[in-house]
Design a protein around this motif. Structure first.
Motif, PDB file in Angstrom:
ATOM      1  N   ARG A  13      39.788  51.774  37.544  1.00 30.94           N
ATOM      2  CA  ARG A  13      41.245  51.645  37.417  1.00 30.94           C
ATOM      3  C   ARG A  13      41.599  50.890  36.135  1.00 30.94           C
ATOM      4  NH1 ARG A  13      42.127  48.960  41.752  1.00 30.94           N
ATOM      5  NH2 ARG A  13      42.290  50.795  43.075  1.00 30.94           N
ATOM      6  N   ILE A  14      40.889  49.810  35.875  1.00 32.44           N
ATOM      7  CA  ILE A  14      41.145  49.012  34.672  1.00 32.44           C
ATOM      8  C   ILE A  14      40.744  49.793  33.423  1.00 32.44           C
ATOM      9  CG2 ILE A  14      40.564  46.877  33.434  1.00 32.44           C
ATOM     10  CD1 ILE A  14      42.389  46.565  35.958  1.00 32.44           C
ATOM     11  N   GLU A  16      40.677  52.992  32.982  1.00 30.61           N
ATOM     12  CA  GLU A  16      41.677  54.041  32.750  1.00 30.61           C
ATOM     13  C   GLU A  16      42.974  53.457  32.203  1.00 30.61           C
ATOM     14  OE1 GLU A  16      41.705  57.399  32.516  1.00 30.61           O
ATOM     15  OE2 GLU A  16      39.554  57.009  32.634  1.00 30.61           O
ATOM     16  N   THR A  17      43.352  52.293  32.677  1.00 30.44           N
ATOM     17  CA  THR A  17      44.560  51.651  32.158  1.00 30.44           C
ATOM     18  C   THR A  17      44.374  51.268  30.692  1.00 30.44           C
ATOM     19  OG1 THR A  17      45.110  50.823  34.358  1.00 30.44           O
ATOM     20  CG2 THR A  17      46.202  49.750  32.506  1.00 30.44           C
ATOM     21  N   GLN A  20      44.669  54.381  28.669  1.00 24.17           N
ATOM     22  CA  GLN A  20      46.052  54.841  28.536  1.00 24.17           C
ATOM     23  C   GLN A  20      46.848  54.000  27.536  1.00 24.17           C
ATOM     24  OE1 GLN A  20      47.660  54.746  32.493  1.00 24.17           O
ATOM     25  NE2 GLN A  20      46.280  56.355  33.231  1.00 24.17           N
ATOM     26  N   ASN A  21      46.477  52.731  27.384  1.00 22.26           N
ATOM     27  CA  ASN A  21      47.262  51.832  26.538  1.00 22.26           C
ATOM     28  C   ASN A  21      46.639  51.531  25.178  1.00 22.26           C
ATOM     29  OD1 ASN A  21      49.506  51.308  28.305  1.00 22.26           O
ATOM     30  ND2 ASN A  21      48.033  50.282  29.612  1.00 22.26           N
TER      31      ASN A  21
END
Length: 184
Positions: A13-14, A16-17, A20-21
């Protein structure tokens, strides 16, 4: 191993975040995944390790790690007996942000400042020309005021970047004390 699936899910999750950023740093999402993967590894990784873990080409890994290193987000590491290049995440995210912000904005400030100074000189000369029309003179005066505003903005921005680089920003926005025993 019990709980490993939950750990992997939380890490993914981290990662992927971050992917994305990472565009905020001018990097691709694959560089973000690479960074996130390095972040969760306690030991430095080779390009081969990253390629195996992420399933991406070694060329892609090499390009991304070079871009991450240029922004000082990762650094080369040395481990006795290992002849391949090893990479690890730099631990100071605050300094990484300061470096990135400073590098990008100093360049922008420099370009704008040169352009504004040159334009102001030209407009001040034009303002003194006795042959310009009253209508053109009013436009020149208006533009001079606008450019002085822009000059003042970039002067402020340069002082802001100085405050970041000198860490004076932390007097205004203090770092949160980190407590390793704290869990949320």
């Amino acid at each position: 191993m019990e709980g490993k699936e939950t750990l992997d899910k939380a890490r993914e999750r981290i990662i992927e975040t971050i992917a994305q950023n990472i565009h905020l740093y001018g990097l691709t999402s694959s560089a973000g995944r690479q960074y996130g993967t390095l972040f969760f590894h306690d030991e430095p990784m080779t390009l081969d390790d990253m390629t195996e873990e992420l399933g991406m080409s070694k060329t892609s890994m090499s390009t991304s790690v070079r871009a991450l290193a240029d922004l000082k987000l990762v650094e080369r590491a040395w481990v006795r007996g290992v002849r391949k290049d090893l990479y690890q995440v730099k631990d100071d995210w605050y300094q990484s942000f300061i470096n990135l912000f400073s590098i990008k904005w100093r360049r922008s400030i420099s370009h704008h400042s040169v352009a504004v100074r040159k334009s102001l000189r030209e407009l001040e000369q034009l303002k003194k020309d006795p042959n310009i029309s009253e209508e053109l003179l009013e436009m020149v005066k208006s533009d001079i005021q606008k450019l002085k505003y822009v000059r003042d903005y970039f002067d402020w921005l340069e002082r802001f970047v100085d405050a970041l680089e000198d860490h004076d920003i932390f007097d205004l926005v203090p770092l949160k004390e980190h407590d390793d025993s704290e869990t949320e």
